[in-house]
Design an enzyme around this catalytic site. Structure first.
Site, PDB file in Angstrom:
ATOM      1  N   LYS A 199     -64.173  84.428  54.846  1.00 27.07           N
ATOM      2  CA  LYS A 199     -64.085  84.259  56.295  1.00 27.07           C
ATOM      3  C   LYS A 199     -62.920  83.318  56.600  1.00 27.07           C
ATOM      4  CE  LYS A 199     -65.543  81.556  59.459  1.00 27.07           C
ATOM      5  NZ  LYS A 199     -64.418  81.688  60.438  1.00 27.07           N
ATOM      6  N   GLU A 275     -64.255  70.994  50.232  1.00 30.03           N
ATOM      7  CA  GLU A 275     -63.022  70.199  50.368  1.00 30.03           C
ATOM      8  C   GLU A 275     -62.922  69.854  51.843  1.00 30.03           C
ATOM      9  OE1 GLU A 275     -59.860  68.990  51.579  1.00 30.03           O
ATOM     10  OE2 GLU A 275     -58.807  70.833  50.987  1.00 30.03           O
ATOM     11  N   CYS A 309     -54.972  67.754  55.304  1.00 29.43           N
ATOM     12  CA  CYS A 309     -56.149  66.926  54.993  1.00 29.43           C
ATOM     13  C   CYS A 309     -55.768  65.664  54.234  1.00 29.43           C
ATOM     14  CB  CYS A 309     -57.159  67.741  54.200  1.00 29.43           C
ATOM     15  SG  CYS A 309     -56.471  68.525  52.728  1.00 29.43           S
ATOM     16  N   GLU A 406     -60.277  61.213  61.150  1.00 24.06           N
ATOM     17  CA  GLU A 406     -59.211  62.143  60.796  1.00 24.06           C
ATOM     18  C   GLU A 406     -58.692  62.792  62.074  1.00 24.06           C
ATOM     19  OE1 GLU A 406     -58.422  65.487  57.424  1.00 24.06           O
ATOM     20  OE2 GLU A 406     -60.216  65.757  58.649  1.00 24.06           O
TER      21      GLU A 406
END
Length: 508
Positions: A199, A275, A309, A406
């Site tokens: 996906k 992750e 990231c 983040e």
């Protein structure tokens, strides 16, 4: 990487000439059991060009029923199809053909990536897609080297282990590196002999569907690689909770990672690898090469418009060189060229979508409210599209949201430190643990700090030094499980022990 980024001389909000290379959109349907099909519901969703905010095309919207169809095809292909039963060398041969097809369609794939997520065309063409082909070839080479070991038993028994493919895998990937993440997951799973349902992010579905087409051309059997486009709460949730998926690999936010893990636990206890987010520190010591340090810091936060990231979103500079480093960072940020990602001079394209654009701007305003010093940037870079100026904050304290959350954008938080102990403490003062960087000429400092920071990857005098052979993954709330390297291959394999008695053996 720095060579790719070093292409411009200024950053402003002026309009550039059109560099549009819009490709024809060939694939918009789900790919299940070797065929492109409409969603069962018939629903579609729009994918948006972040350069303009305009609709590119409509994509089939898969949900639970479509995931069910894809899993059924993948299960049939695993339980009864040829892929897991082929010699590893033959799987590798087909994967190499797949890699060749990526390179043959390089320009078109790079253009699709650019219009769908705002990524620089030059980066897609020169790095991401060649890197994906390299990943396929790396794991193709590993496919015939999957083996267990003979055990030295303590009794009259002969024992050995087998490494067997784990089964049907669900891959759920995010939008910042659509091609890289696709093959980071798919390549080792194919080499292991697994079948899968992928996906892609709803923001960036175009290249994943094209890769499904190329997989079939390469000779990957029907049902082995299925692609279901759709949304996380429906298609993604269906993958995470499906009783006939044996493992799920997810890249995305920590918040969604929790949901994936919970769904896996509440369904069939499928194996999970995550992750997740990062808030990675770059620590620059007084003895550092200042030019190199400034380049690593600015590249680390502005590459891919900060949508990375492992971005250097927190930079700690020792007090002896702090002022000089800050001056260079501000100069570089002001010279950074924000523009059309097809423009060869551009160094930064638009953020992926309106939601992310507004989220970044809200964090910039939060930084101002919390008392951080805005040194440069902080505004919208262009009137049309989702472009944001490179932004640097100084005097950032650990409790500020811009130091803790983040942001996933071109926003750098700067702080000063005195001692190595302070640097280590501040670097670890985060719930994340994905990566970190150290800039120093002192090997003892590098060794001490690299062993003291709780993060999955530490780069010394370099940054974003990723490689097919180097495992990548996080500590703490950045997740668990590794991508890249043989560690990635092994997460799609399971160990089986086989034991048989020995009779009248002359030795154990």
């Amino acid at each position: 990487m720095s060579e790719v980024l070093n292409m411009g001389s200024r950053c402003d909000g002026s309009s550039a000439a059109s560099f549009v290379k819009n490709p024809t959109i060939k694939f918009t349907k789900l790919f299940i059991n070797g065929e492109f099909v409409d969603s069962i519901s018939g629903k579609t969703f729009e994918t948006i060009d972040p350069r303009t905010g305009e609709v590119i095309t409509k994509i089939a919207e898969g949900d639970k029923e479509d995931v069910g169809s894809a899993v059924k095809a993948a299960r049939q292909a695993f339980d009864h199809g040829p892929w897991p039963r082929l010699p590893g060398y033959e799987r590798g041969r087909i994967m190499r053909k797949f890699a060749d097809l990526l390179e043959e369609n390089l320009e078109e794939l790079a253009a699709l990536e650019t219009i769908d997520c705002g990524k620089l065309f030059s980066v897609s063409k020169n790095m991401d897609i060649p890197g994906a082909a390299s990943s396929l070839r790396y794991y193709a080479g590993a496919a015939d080297k999957v083996h267990g070991e003979v055990l030295k038993m303590s009794r009259e028994l002969h024992g050995y282990t087998l490494l067997e493919p784990i089964g049907v895998v669900g891959h759920i990937i995010t939008w910042n590196f659509p091609t890289t993440l696709f093959f980071m997951k798919v390549s080792p799973a194919l080499a292991a002999g697994c079948t899968m349902v992928v996906k892609p992010a709803e923001q960036t579905p175009l290249t994943a569907l094209y890769y499904a087409h190329l997989a079939k051309l390469a000779g990957i059997p029907d049902g082995v690689l299925n692609v279901v486009t759709g949304f996380g709460p429906t298609a993604g949730a269906a993958i995470s909770s499906h009783m006939d998926i044996d493992a799920v690999s997810f890249t995305g936010t920590t918040e969604v990672g929790r949901k994936v893990m919970k769904a896996a636990a509440e369904s069939n206890l499928k194996v999970v690898s995550l992750e997740l987010g990062g808030k990675s520190p770059l620590i620059i010591f007084d003895d550092a090469n200042i030019d190199m340090a400034a380049e690593l810091a600015i590249m680390g936060i502005l590459f891919n418009k900060g949508e990375v990231c492992a971005a250097t979103s927190r930079v700690y500079v020792q007090e002896g060189i702090y002022d000089e480093v800050v001056k260079k960072l501000v100069e570089k940020a002001k010279a950074w060229v924000v523009g059309d990602p097809f423009d060869p001079k551009a160094q930064q394209g638009p953020q992926v979508d309106l939601k992310q654009f507004e989220r970044i701007l809200s964090y910039i305003e939060q930084g101002k409210r919390e008392g951080a010093t805005l040194l440069t940037g902080g505004s919208i870079a262009r009137k049309l599209g989702y472009y944001i100026e490179p932004t640097i904050f100084a005097d950032v304290k650990e409790e500020m949201l811009i130091a803790q959350d983040e942001i996933f954008g071109p926003v750098l938080a700067l702080a000063k430190f005195k001692t190595i102990e302070e640097a280590i403490k501040r670097a670890n003062s985060t719930r994340y643990g994905l990566a970190a960087g150290i800039v120093t000429k002192d090997i003892n400092v590098a060794n001490t700090v690299s062993r003291s920071i709780r993060a999955g990857t530490i780069w010394i005098n370099c940054y974003f030094a990723l490689d097919n052979d180097c495992p990548f993954g996080g500590y703490k709330m950045s997740g668990f499980g590794k991508d890249f390297g043989m560690d990635a291959l092994h997460k799609y394999l399971q160990v089986k022990s086989v034991v048989t008695p020995l009779y009248n053996t002359p030795w154990l």
